[in-house]
Design an enzyme around this catalytic site. Structure first.
Site, PDB file in Angstrom:
ATOM      1  CG  ASP A  46      -3.069  -4.041  -1.787  1.00  0.00           C
ATOM      2  OD1 ASP A  46      -2.923  -4.825  -2.733  1.00  0.00           O
ATOM      3  OD2 ASP A  46      -2.991  -4.390  -0.594  1.00  0.00           O
ATOM      4  CG  MET A  47      -7.344   1.929  -5.534  1.00  0.00           C
ATOM      5  SD  MET A  47      -6.011   3.077  -5.979  1.00  0.00           S
ATOM      6  CE  MET A  47      -5.826   2.756  -7.727  1.00  0.00           C
ATOM      7  NE  ARG A  97      -4.982  -8.007  -6.076  1.00  0.00           N
ATOM      8  CZ  ARG A  97      -4.199  -7.534  -5.094  1.00  0.00           C
ATOM      9  NH1 ARG A  97      -4.547  -6.457  -4.419  1.00  0.00           N
ATOM     10  NH2 ARG A  97      -3.078  -8.136  -4.818  1.00  0.00           N
ATOM     11  CE  LYS A 136      -4.115  -1.886   2.167  1.00  0.00           C
ATOM     12  NZ  LYS A 136      -3.720  -3.280   1.905  1.00  0.00           N
TER      13      LYS A 136
HETATM   14  P1  FDA Z   1     -18.911  -9.970  -1.676  1.00  0.00           P
HETATM   15  O1  FDA Z   1     -18.596  -8.999  -0.613  1.00  0.00           O
HETATM   16  O2  FDA Z   1     -20.184  -9.820  -2.435  1.00  0.00           O
HETATM   17  O3  FDA Z   1     -18.817 -11.426  -1.063  1.00  0.00           O
HETATM   18  C1  FDA Z   1     -19.150 -12.589  -1.794  1.00  0.00           C
HETATM   19  C2  FDA Z   1     -19.114 -13.764  -0.832  1.00  0.00           C
HETATM   20  O4  FDA Z   1     -17.765 -13.982  -0.404  1.00  0.00           O
HETATM   21  C3  FDA Z   1     -19.910 -13.549   0.446  1.00  0.00           C
HETATM   22  O5  FDA Z   1     -21.249 -13.911   0.287  1.00  0.00           O
HETATM   23  C4  FDA Z   1     -19.169 -14.434   1.414  1.00  0.00           C
HETATM   24  O6  FDA Z   1     -19.546 -15.782   1.244  1.00  0.00           O
HETATM   25  C5  FDA Z   1     -17.731 -14.309   0.971  1.00  0.00           C
HETATM   26  N1  FDA Z   1     -17.004 -13.238   1.687  1.00  0.00           N
HETATM   27  C6  FDA Z   1     -16.683 -12.015   1.226  1.00  0.00           C
HETATM   28  N2  FDA Z   1     -16.002 -11.301   2.150  1.00  0.00           N
HETATM   29  C7  FDA Z   1     -15.900 -12.121   3.226  1.00  0.00           C
HETATM   30  C8  FDA Z   1     -15.332 -11.964   4.510  1.00  0.00           C
HETATM   31  N3  FDA Z   1     -14.714 -10.853   4.868  1.00  0.00           N
HETATM   32  N4  FDA Z   1     -15.412 -13.000   5.362  1.00  0.00           N
HETATM   33  C9  FDA Z   1     -16.038 -14.153   5.022  1.00  0.00           C
HETATM   34  N5  FDA Z   1     -16.604 -14.348   3.818  1.00  0.00           N
HETATM   35  C10 FDA Z   1     -16.548 -13.349   2.924  1.00  0.00           C
HETATM   36  N6  FDA Z   1     -10.177  -3.922  -1.823  1.00  0.00           N
HETATM   37  C11 FDA Z   1      -9.702  -2.676  -2.051  1.00  0.00           C
HETATM   38  O7  FDA Z   1     -10.418  -1.696  -1.862  1.00  0.00           O
HETATM   39  N7  FDA Z   1      -8.409  -2.521  -2.479  1.00  0.00           N
HETATM   40  C12 FDA Z   1      -7.590  -3.567  -2.733  1.00  0.00           C
HETATM   41  O8  FDA Z   1      -6.440  -3.367  -3.127  1.00  0.00           O
HETATM   42  C13 FDA Z   1      -8.083  -4.877  -2.527  1.00  0.00           C
HETATM   43  N8  FDA Z   1      -7.323  -5.971  -2.747  1.00  0.00           N
HETATM   44  C14 FDA Z   1      -7.894  -7.233  -2.704  1.00  0.00           C
HETATM   45  C15 FDA Z   1      -7.160  -8.358  -3.084  1.00  0.00           C
HETATM   46  C16 FDA Z   1      -7.763  -9.594  -3.143  1.00  0.00           C
HETATM   47  C17 FDA Z   1      -6.973 -10.782  -3.589  1.00  0.00           C
HETATM   48  C18 FDA Z   1      -9.144  -9.734  -2.795  1.00  0.00           C
HETATM   49  C19 FDA Z   1      -9.842 -11.042  -2.884  1.00  0.00           C
HETATM   50  C20 FDA Z   1      -9.852  -8.630  -2.359  1.00  0.00           C
HETATM   51  C21 FDA Z   1      -9.243  -7.384  -2.296  1.00  0.00           C
HETATM   52  N9  FDA Z   1      -9.944  -6.267  -1.855  1.00  0.00           N
HETATM   53  C22 FDA Z   1      -9.409  -5.020  -2.053  1.00  0.00           C
HETATM   54  C23 FDA Z   1     -11.216  -6.441  -1.107  1.00  0.00           C
HETATM   55  C24 FDA Z   1     -12.430  -6.348  -2.018  1.00  0.00           C
HETATM   56  O9  FDA Z   1     -12.578  -5.040  -2.494  1.00  0.00           O
HETATM   57  C25 FDA Z   1     -13.711  -6.762  -1.276  1.00  0.00           C
HETATM   58  O10 FDA Z   1     -13.914  -5.902  -0.198  1.00  0.00           O
HETATM   59  C26 FDA Z   1     -13.716  -8.192  -0.791  1.00  0.00           C
HETATM   60  O11 FDA Z   1     -13.094  -9.043  -1.677  1.00  0.00           O
HETATM   61  C27 FDA Z   1     -15.167  -8.699  -0.592  1.00  0.00           C
HETATM   62  O12 FDA Z   1     -15.865  -8.660  -1.802  1.00  0.00           O
HETATM   63  P2  FDA Z   1     -16.219  -9.924  -2.723  1.00  0.00           P
HETATM   64  O13 FDA Z   1     -15.799  -9.614  -4.106  1.00  0.00           O
HETATM   65  O14 FDA Z   1     -15.611 -11.150  -2.156  1.00  0.00           O
HETATM   66  O15 FDA Z   1     -17.787  -9.967  -2.777  1.00  0.00           O
END
Ligand code: FDA
Length: 320
Positions: A130-131, A182, A96
């Site tokens: 990361d953003m 990403r 970050k």
């Molecule tokens: P969503 O929130 O809709 O979740 C889908 C499903 O995934 C849920 O129903 C649940 O089953 C499961 N799930 C999701 N989050 C969970 C949790 N915390 N605990 C348990 N289960 C969970 N953000 C950002 O702003 N800047 C960044 O640089 C990054 N970098 C990043 C890297 C990687 C590899 C990932 C996977 C994510 C990020 N993020 C991020 C975070 C991203 O923006 C987001 O907040 C989370 O991934 C949760 O969103 P989903 O896409 O999983 O969908």
């Protein structure tokens, strides 16, 4: 309301002070954080590599408040790069910019970022920036382009957040320069003037951007993950939302992008069955492994994402 409260707490110094020192919280955080030391994280990397996953290591830290701390964070990141080389692991690095000085001075951050990327370049490593939340986006993009254009450092990629209205435009600009992206939904609380307030719109924008990334990857030769697992392809879909993943898989299949050029990225400890499923289907999967003592804001953002995690936290308290 739930999400907003937890995101507020993730940035509140008083809450950090209380919760970071609470052993119950530390135990609950260990579901999402691989440990406090680099050795803990490397053990997780080794285990995941053996299972067939690639990884990205994040030494937790953000909003560093002094030049010395930003320097220390930079040196720590350089040490991770060396450890990846010495242990021959399939890992990249996620950082970050506020961790290495952006919240203090842009020039300082530029100097530290250049140092990290130059070192990573010598070791054939890849660094993902990361953003963070919206006040940092313009400077993050500016420093990314500076690294590529002024310092000729190309071993760097960025993150795009689908909750922002601006993201389609940002991604088009990044793709025109062959940037590695990403795609995630976005983890911060943003005002409705700049971000979609409703989840269906965030999801629809996610699919729209997935399509753009897949088209671009196809156009530029569908390069896969590097043999050593360290360099990701152009298009990385970071989500645990099965519908988003299925959309990307279906679209990539329809246009003929090979599985090896479509990387899925997921967070350590979240939806392991989905991580395994993607791997078994033949896609490269990279697990984001955070570690370190500065786990509080990361952990609180994970609580914000899913109310059920709060019950998990509370059950840890009663097990005490
Ligand atoms: P969503 O929130 O809709 O979740 C889908 C499903 O995934 C849920 O129903 C649940 O089953 C499961 N799930 C999701 N989050 C969970 C949790 N915390 N605990 C348990 N289960 C969970 N953000 C950002 O702003 N800047 C960044 O640089 C990054 N970098 C990043 C890297 C990687 C590899 C990932 C996977 C994510 C990020 N993020 C991020 C975070 C991203 O923006 C987001 O907040 C989370 O991934 C949760 O969103 P989903 O896409 O999983 O969908």
């Amino acid at each position: 309301m739930f999400r907003a409260s937890f995101i507020y707490l993730s940035q509140a110094a008083w809450a950090k002070q209380i919760i970071s020192n609470w052993s119950v919280a530390r135990r609950a955080a260990s579901r999402f954080v691989a440990g406090e030391k680099l050795e803990d994280a490397l053990q997780a990397v080794e285990r995941l590599n053996q299972e067939g996953f690639n990884t990205t290591l994040d030494h937790l830290g953000e909003h560093t408040s002094t030049e010395q701390k930003a320097y220390n964070a930079t040196e720590d990141i350089i040490a991770i790069i060396d450890s990846i080389e010495n242990t021959n692991t399939r890992a990249s690095i996620s950082i970050k910019l506020t961790q290495i000085g952006l919240a203090i001075d842009k020039k300082l951050c530029e100097k530290n970022l250049e140092k990290i990327l130059s070192h990573a370049s010598q070791k054939s490593s890849f660094v993902r920036i990361d953003m963070e939340d919206s006040p940092w986006i313009d400077n993050t993009l500016e420093l990314y382009w500076k690294m590529r254009n002024d310092h000729n450092l190309h071993n760097v990629g960025l993150v795009i957040q689908s909750y922002l209205y601006r993201s389609v435009e940002d991604v088009e600009r990044l793709m025109s320069g062959g940037g590695k992206v990403r795609l995630c939904k976005g983890a911060y609380k943003e005002p409705k003037e700049i971000a979609y307030p409703k989840k269906p719109d965030v999801d629809a924008n996610f699919d729209r951007i997935s399509k753009l990334l897949i088209d671009q990857a196809l156009q530029l030769g569908a390069e896969g993950v590097s043999e050593d697992g360290r360099i990701p392809p152009l298009c990385a879909i970071a989500s645990h939302d099965q519908d988003r993943l299925e959309f990307a898989k279906d679209y990539a299949h329809e246009v003929g992008l090979s599985k090896s050029a479509l990387e899925f990225q997921m967070l350590y400890g979240i939806r392991r069955e989905l991580q395994n499923q993607c791997l078994e289907e033949g896609y490269p999967v990279r697990i984001y492994i955070p570690y370190g003592t500065e786990w509080y804001p990361y952990f609180t953002r994970r609580l914000a994402e899913r109310p059920a995690n709060l019950w998990f936290f509370i059950s840890n308290y009663f097990r005490n």
